[in-house]
Write a protein that holds these residues in place. Structure first.
Motif, PDB file in Angstrom:
ATOM      1  N   LEU A   1       0.829  -1.204   0.000  1.00 35.59           N
ATOM      2  CA  LEU A   1       0.000   0.000   0.000  1.00 35.59           C
ATOM      3  C   LEU A   1       0.865   1.255   0.000  1.00 35.59           C
ATOM      4  CD1 LEU A   1      -2.772   1.428   0.305  1.00 35.59           C
ATOM      5  CD2 LEU A   1      -2.525   1.145   2.784  1.00 35.59           C
ATOM      6  N   GLU A   2       1.895   1.283   0.842  1.00 33.57           N
ATOM      7  CA  GLU A   2       2.765   2.459   0.916  1.00 33.57           C
ATOM      8  C   GLU A   2       3.461   2.701  -0.414  1.00 33.57           C
ATOM      9  OE1 GLU A   2       6.444   4.275   3.619  1.00 33.57           O
ATOM     10  OE2 GLU A   2       5.660   2.263   4.013  1.00 33.57           O
ATOM     11  N   SER A   3       3.937   1.638  -1.058  1.00 33.25           N
ATOM     12  CA  SER A   3       4.606   1.764  -2.351  1.00 33.25           C
ATOM     13  C   SER A   3       3.685   2.388  -3.394  1.00 33.25           C
ATOM     14  CB  SER A   3       5.097   0.394  -2.825  1.00 33.25           C
ATOM     15  OG  SER A   3       5.677   0.481  -4.113  1.00 33.25           O
ATOM     16  N   LEU A   4       2.437   1.912  -3.439  1.00 35.78           N
ATOM     17  CA  LEU A   4       1.488   2.451  -4.413  1.00 35.78           C
ATOM     18  C   LEU A   4       1.162   3.909  -4.110  1.00 35.78           C
ATOM     19  CD1 LEU A   4      -0.487   2.102  -6.785  1.00 35.78           C
ATOM     20  CD2 LEU A   4      -2.176   1.292  -5.135  1.00 35.78           C
ATOM     21  N   LEU A   5       0.917   4.225  -2.848  1.00 40.22           N
ATOM     22  CA  LEU A   5       0.551   5.589  -2.481  1.00 40.22           C
ATOM     23  C   LEU A   5       1.693   6.571  -2.735  1.00 40.22           C
ATOM     24  CD1 LEU A   5      -1.511   5.005   0.800  1.00 40.22           C
ATOM     25  CD2 LEU A   5      -2.346   5.326  -1.535  1.00 40.22           C
ATOM     26  N   LEU A   6       2.925   6.095  -2.610  1.00 41.52           N
ATOM     27  CA  LEU A   6       4.070   6.936  -2.962  1.00 41.52           C
ATOM     28  C   LEU A   6       4.131   7.163  -4.470  1.00 41.52           C
ATOM     29  CD1 LEU A   6       6.812   5.463  -0.605  1.00 41.52           C
ATOM     30  CD2 LEU A   6       6.036   7.830  -0.591  1.00 41.52           C
ATOM     31  N   SER A   7       3.833   6.115  -5.234  1.00 49.30           N
ATOM     32  CA  SER A   7       3.922   6.221  -6.693  1.00 49.30           C
ATOM     33  C   SER A   7       2.887   7.179  -7.276  1.00 49.30           C
ATOM     34  CB  SER A   7       3.790   4.839  -7.337  1.00 49.30           C
ATOM     35  OG  SER A   7       2.459   4.351  -7.234  1.00 49.30           O
ATOM     36  N   ILE A   8       1.719   7.293  -6.615  1.00 45.56           N
ATOM     37  CA  ILE A   8       0.686   8.209  -7.128  1.00 45.56           C
ATOM     38  C   ILE A   8       0.738   9.558  -6.402  1.00 45.56           C
ATOM     39  CG2 ILE A   8      -0.822   6.306  -7.814  1.00 45.56           C
ATOM     40  CD1 ILE A   8      -2.542   6.902  -5.342  1.00 45.56           C
ATOM     41  N   GLU A   9       1.770   9.714  -5.541  1.00 42.29           N
ATOM     42  CA  GLU A   9       2.008  10.956  -4.808  1.00 42.29           C
ATOM     43  C   GLU A   9       0.868  11.330  -3.859  1.00 42.29           C
ATOM     44  OE1 GLU A   9       3.186  13.976  -7.585  1.00 42.29           O
ATOM     45  OE2 GLU A   9       5.153  13.050  -7.881  1.00 42.29           O
ATOM     46  N   TYR A  10       0.154  10.303  -3.379  1.00 43.66           N
ATOM     47  CA  TYR A  10      -0.741  10.545  -2.241  1.00 43.66           C
ATOM     48  C   TYR A  10       0.107  10.695  -0.980  1.00 43.66           C
ATOM     49  CZ  TYR A  10      -4.331   9.893   1.326  1.00 43.66           C
ATOM     50  OH  TYR A  10      -5.149  10.068   2.416  1.00 43.66           O
ATOM     51  N   LEU A  11       1.191   9.903  -0.945  1.00 41.38           N
ATOM     52  CA  LEU A  11       2.188  10.031   0.113  1.00 41.38           C
ATOM     53  C   LEU A  11       3.455  10.638  -0.465  1.00 41.38           C
ATOM     54  CD1 LEU A  11       2.036   6.549   1.937  1.00 41.38           C
ATOM     55  CD2 LEU A  11       0.865   8.656   2.582  1.00 41.38           C
ATOM     56  N   TYR A  12       4.209  11.314   0.406  1.00 39.79           N
ATOM     57  CA  TYR A  12       5.528  11.813   0.055  1.00 39.79           C
ATOM     58  C   TYR A  12       6.529  11.232   1.045  1.00 39.79           C
ATOM     59  CZ  TYR A  12       3.053  15.044  -2.980  1.00 39.79           C
ATOM     60  OH  TYR A  12       2.251  15.560  -3.966  1.00 39.79           O
ATOM     61  N   PRO A  13       7.763  10.992   0.600  1.00 33.26           N
ATOM     62  CA  PRO A  13       8.730  10.307   1.477  1.00 33.26           C
ATOM     63  C   PRO A  13       8.863  10.915   2.866  1.00 33.26           C
ATOM     64  CG  PRO A  13       9.608  10.467  -0.747  1.00 33.26           C
ATOM     65  CD  PRO A  13       8.320  11.260  -0.742  1.00 33.26           C
ATOM     66  N   HIS A  14       8.801  12.253   2.978  1.00 35.97           N
ATOM     67  CA  HIS A  14       9.035  12.875   4.280  1.00 35.97           C
ATOM     68  C   HIS A  14       7.821  12.788   5.206  1.00 35.97           C
ATOM     69  CE1 HIS A  14       7.054  16.021   1.933  1.00 35.97           C
ATOM     70  NE2 HIS A  14       6.774  16.657   3.052  1.00 35.97           N
ATOM     71  N   THR A  15       6.659  12.431   4.677  1.00 41.76           N
ATOM     72  CA  THR A  15       5.459  12.299   5.527  1.00 41.76           C
ATOM     73  C   THR A  15       4.878  10.888   5.515  1.00 41.76           C
ATOM     74  OG1 THR A  15       4.013  13.006   3.703  1.00 41.76           O
ATOM     75  CG2 THR A  15       4.815  14.720   5.210  1.00 41.76           C
TER      76      THR A  15
ATOM     77  N   MET B   1       1.187   6.572   7.193  1.00 41.92           N
ATOM     78  CA  MET B   1       0.972   5.130   7.257  1.00 41.92           C
ATOM     79  C   MET B   1       0.571   4.688   8.659  1.00 41.92           C
ATOM     80  SD  MET B   1       1.061   3.757   4.327  1.00 41.92           S
ATOM     81  CE  MET B   1       0.990   2.055   4.935  1.00 41.92           C
ATOM     82  N   GLU B   2       0.974   5.427   9.687  1.00 38.95           N
ATOM     83  CA  GLU B   2       0.528   5.101  11.040  1.00 38.95           C
ATOM     84  C   GLU B   2      -0.995   5.116  11.121  1.00 38.95           C
ATOM     85  OE1 GLU B   2       2.191   7.521  14.079  1.00 38.95           O
ATOM     86  OE2 GLU B   2       4.249   6.795  13.788  1.00 38.95           O
TER      87      GLU B   2
END
Length: 243
Positions: free
Chosen positions: A187-201, A206-207
């Protein structure tokens, strides 16, 4: 479920005397699964074995692993201990309130996680548990010795055993913690790829997902369904005109 199915997990224990004392009190209450995460002491040395007295077999059968996820392999429920108030949606509960939850039929096997003597568990480590426990102590001196905290918890587990609550969920249906952890990583990998998540947050976001799914107590087939959705989304993003 019998208390013998509960793992006692110590994260980076630093005192051999503490580990030996913990082995002894575990045997007092019929617990025998001791798991040490990156131990910082000689848990098989003279100090530990002296404190273990007649529980040397618990020490000798203890499993040493490098990470907390390795310690939790196969577990379906986990309670983490903490003395501090954290920013979690799940409340901090007393041993008497929360430990019977580990002994429900669907929990087998389960884990009780204790942190370091000097600073406890990190927020990242707490993320691996579904519920959180604090032993109520006097505000004037709230800090408990690690072995004392384990002793109180083992006693309360033993007292909870006759009052085990059966659930309607087949214990084979509950997803193990490593199965759910694999879903979180996907899930984290996908959300990073679509920029829903950013590495610094990503960690803090994810918590929140972990807290949500931990409350749901996902079944194995539900995790498989969720991972299937993620795979389909990943495939769709690679198709021409779909991005």
């Amino acid at each position: 479920m019998n208390v013998s199915e509960v793992k006692i997990i110590l994260v980076e224990p630093g005192g051999a005397l503490n580990v030996g004392s913990i082995a002894r009190v575990m045997k007092n209450f019929a617990l025998h699964q001791l798991v040490l995460v990156n131990p910082q002491c000689d848990y098989l040395g003279e100090e530990a074995t002296r404190m273990a007295v007649h529980a040397k077999d618990v020490l000798e059968s203890a499993v040493s692993v490098a990470t907390l996820p390795q310690a939790l392999q196969g577990c379906k429920r986990a309670i983490a201990t903490t003395a501090r108030t954290r920013d979690f949606n799940s409340p901090l509960q007393s041993p008497r309130e929360v430990l019977p939850w580990l002994l429900e039929a669907s929990a087998q096997p389960a884990a009780l996680i204790f942190g370091r003597e000097d600073r406890g568990l990190s927020n990242e480590e707490l993320n691996y548990a579904q519920k959180f426990m604090r032993i109520p102590t006097d505000a004037g001196y709230a800090s408990l010795n690690l072995a004392s905290a384990v002793a109180i918890s083992c006693y309360e587990l033993a007292q909870s055993q006759p009052h085990t609550v059966e659930t309607n969920i087949d214990d084979k249906e509950i997803a193990s913690l490593e199965v759910v952890e694999a879903y979180y990583k996907q899930l984290e990998s996908l959300l990073l790829s679509i920029e829903y998540l950013y590495p610094h947050t990503a960690s803090s976001r994810m918590e929140k997902f972990r807290q949500l799914y931990n409350r749901a107590q996902l079944q194995t087939q539900e995790v498989a369904m969720l991972r299937g959705i993620l795979r389909q989304m990943q495939w769709a993003l690679t198709q021409p005109g779909k991005s």
